[in-house]
Design a protein around this motif. Structure first.
Motif, mmCIF file in Angstrom:
data_model
loop_
_atom_site.group_PDB
_atom_site.id
_atom_site.type_symbol
_atom_site.label_atom_id
_atom_site.label_comp_id
_atom_site.label_asym_id
_atom_site.label_seq_id
_atom_site.Cartn_x
_atom_site.Cartn_y
_atom_site.Cartn_z
ATOM 1 N N LYS A 96 44.846 49.438 57.662
ATOM 2 C CA LYS A 96 45.544 49.731 58.917
ATOM 3 C C LYS A 96 44.644 50.381 59.960
ATOM 4 N N GLN A 97 43.360 50.255 59.762
ATOM 5 C CA GLN A 97 42.401 50.795 60.716
ATOM 6 C C GLN A 97 41.477 49.703 61.234
ATOM 7 N N GLN A 98 40.906 48.956 60.269
ATOM 8 C CA GLN A 98 39.873 48.012 60.656
ATOM 9 C C GLN A 98 39.946 46.698 59.890
ATOM 10 N N PHE A 99 40.265 46.760 58.578
ATOM 11 C CA PHE A 99 40.151 45.579 57.734
ATOM 12 C C PHE A 99 41.478 45.158 57.111
ATOM 13 N N THR A 100 41.676 43.845 57.062
ATOM 14 C CA THR A 100 42.742 43.233 56.275
ATOM 15 C C THR A 100 42.104 42.130 55.439
ATOM 16 N N LEU A 101 42.441 42.090 54.142
ATOM 17 C CA LEU A 101 41.863 41.125 53.221
ATOM 18 C C LEU A 101 42.963 40.341 52.536
ATOM 19 N N CYS A 102 42.686 39.065 52.247
ATOM 20 C CA CYS A 102 43.656 38.231 51.546
ATOM 21 C C CYS A 102 42.916 37.286 50.603
ATOM 22 N N LEU A 103 43.426 37.169 49.395
ATOM 23 C CA LEU A 103 42.766 36.446 48.308
ATOM 24 C C LEU A 103 43.556 35.207 47.915
ATOM 25 N N LEU A 104 42.835 34.122 47.654
ATOM 26 C CA LEU A 104 43.410 32.915 47.043
ATOM 27 C C LEU A 104 42.634 32.621 45.771
ATOM 28 N N ASN A 105 43.319 32.150 44.757
ATOM 29 C CA ASN A 105 42.653 31.723 43.538
ATOM 30 C C ASN A 105 41.913 30.413 43.771
ATOM 31 N N GLY A 106 40.703 30.300 43.219
ATOM 32 C CA GLY A 106 39.949 29.054 43.277
ATOM 33 C C GLY A 106 39.023 28.967 44.460
ATOM 34 N N ALA A 107 38.031 28.078 44.316
ATOM 35 C CA ALA A 107 37.053 27.831 45.375
ATOM 36 C C ALA A 107 37.415 26.542 46.099
ATOM 37 N N PHE A 108 36.526 25.552 46.055
ATOM 38 C CA PHE A 108 36.752 24.320 46.817
ATOM 39 C C PHE A 108 37.639 23.324 46.074
ATOM 40 N N GLU A 109 37.501 23.280 44.760
ATOM 41 C CA GLU A 109 38.299 22.371 43.937
ATOM 42 C C GLU A 109 38.774 23.110 42.685
ATOM 43 N N LYS A 110 39.745 22.543 41.994
ATOM 44 C CA LYS A 110 40.281 23.175 40.796
ATOM 45 C C LYS A 110 39.184 23.315 39.746
ATOM 46 N N HIS A 111 39.121 24.485 39.134
ATOM 47 C CA HIS A 111 38.096 24.767 38.137
ATOM 48 C C HIS A 111 38.721 24.906 36.748
ATOM 49 N N HIS A 112 37.877 24.926 35.736
ATOM 50 C CA HIS A 112 38.333 25.159 34.373
ATOM 51 C C HIS A 112 38.395 26.666 34.123
ATOM 52 N N HIS A 113 39.547 27.123 33.660
ATOM 53 C CA HIS A 113 39.740 28.540 33.344
ATOM 54 C C HIS A 113 38.952 28.865 32.083
ATOM 55 N N LYS A 114 38.004 29.823 32.196
ATOM 56 C CA LYS A 114 37.105 30.120 31.080
ATOM 57 C C LYS A 114 37.023 31.627 30.831
ATOM 58 N N PRO A 115 38.115 32.219 30.334
ATOM 59 C CA PRO A 115 38.062 33.650 30.049
ATOM 60 C C PRO A 115 37.192 33.926 28.820
ATOM 61 N N PRO A 116 36.778 35.165 28.589
ATOM 62 C CA PRO A 116 37.117 36.347 29.390
ATOM 63 C C PRO A 116 36.232 36.477 30.628
ATOM 64 N N TYR A 117 36.809 37.032 31.686
ATOM 65 C CA TYR A 117 36.063 37.302 32.903
ATOM 66 C C TYR A 117 35.750 38.796 32.993
ATOM 67 N N LYS A 118 34.690 39.090 33.714
ATOM 68 C CA LYS A 118 34.216 40.474 33.811
ATOM 69 C C LYS A 118 35.225 41.377 34.505
ATOM 70 N N LEU A 119 35.904 40.809 35.485
ATOM 71 C CA LEU A 119 36.701 41.635 36.382
ATOM 72 C C LEU A 119 37.807 40.806 37.016
ATOM 73 N N SER A 120 38.960 41.403 37.218
ATOM 74 C CA SER A 120 40.046 40.741 37.936
ATOM 75 C C SER A 120 39.654 40.530 39.398
ATOM 76 N N ARG A 121 40.039 39.378 39.938
ATOM 77 C CA ARG A 121 39.771 39.113 41.350
ATOM 78 C C ARG A 121 40.492 40.111 42.249
ATOM 79 N N GLY A 122 41.672 40.559 41.829
ATOM 80 C CA GLY A 122 42.418 41.536 42.617
ATOM 81 C C GLY A 122 41.755 42.900 42.662
#
Length: 228
Positions: free
Chosen positions: A58-84
């Motif tokens: 509420k000062q300077q930045f607003t961020l919004c996240l979508l899952n995936g890059a350019f095309e659908k990928h294969h889900h390959k857990p475990p991942y290091k960190l949640s995207r959120g």
């Protein structure tokens, strides 16, 4: 995290609206103010991982996240960190360039992240991580934008959604937050799998709509839980 629109409203004002498509079992907590890396940040919280898909200081930045890059990928857990959590880690940094240059994105599942900076002027940056490379693109903040997650919507469907958005824009010469929220709840052609409010046999569906409007002297965050 899966349908996002951006509407410019002048020198430093805008409306960002996001539909979250998720399993209905993964309910989120309504937006509150939290402390993230020493800064007050407002966001709806995913109780499973503790992160979020949309946040603003509420000062300077607003961020919004979508899952995936350019095309659908294969889900390959475990991942290091949640995207959120990665989204909230942005607030460790003083600017987008430092985040891009210093943050370690390796081991994180593919994502698209929109970062809007609004102070005396307006700018926006799109980051796309495909597990191998980070793509950085400056956005034209004089033009409306729409994104649909590649994990749920193939290219043909994303193109069709852009067409729905184009038709909506042609009918609206001034942008009002309540009207874009309504579009996020009604856009489509009666196809439960691909409309803006989608439902794929109750396994994945649109669970909420979040909209942030920034004007010269105020921020407004609207959150609608479509499940409860």
């Amino acid at each position: 995290m899966c349908t996002v629109t951006f509407l410019p409203k002048g020198k430093s004002s805008y409306i960002l609206t996001s539909n979250r498509d998720e399993t209905p079992k993964r309910a989120a907590l309504a937006p509150e103010a939290y402390t993230a890396h020493g800064k007050e940040v407002f966001f709806p919280k995913d109780p499973l991982a503790g992160g979020t898909w949309v946040a603003t200081d509420k000062q300077q930045f607003t961020l919004c996240l979508l899952n995936g890059a350019f095309e659908k990928h294969h889900h390959k857990p475990p991942y290091k960190l949640s995207r959120g959590i990665m989204l909230l880690d942005f607030f460790k940094y003083n600017n987008i360039q430092s985040f891009v240059e210093q943050y370690d994105f390796s081991g994180i599942e593919p994502f698209t992240l929109i970062l809007i900076e609004s102070n005396n002027s307006l700018s926006a940056t799109e980051l796309v991580w495909d597990e191998m490379k980070l793509y950085v693109r400056s956005l034209d903040v004089t033009q409306p934008q729409i994104w649909s997650s590649s994990t749920l919507y193939p290219e043909a469907v994303r193109a069709e959604r852009k067409h729905w958005f184009k038709l909506w824009l042609e009918a609206h010469d001034k942008f009002q937050q309540n009207e874009i929220i309504d579009f996020h709840k009604t856009g489509g052609k009666g196809d439960e799998w691909n409309d803006f409010v989608m439902n794929r046999e109750g396994k994945v569906q649109t669970v909420s709509v979040t909209s942030i409007e920034k004007n010269t002297d105020y921020y407004t965050m609207v959150y609608e839980d479509l499940i409860s």
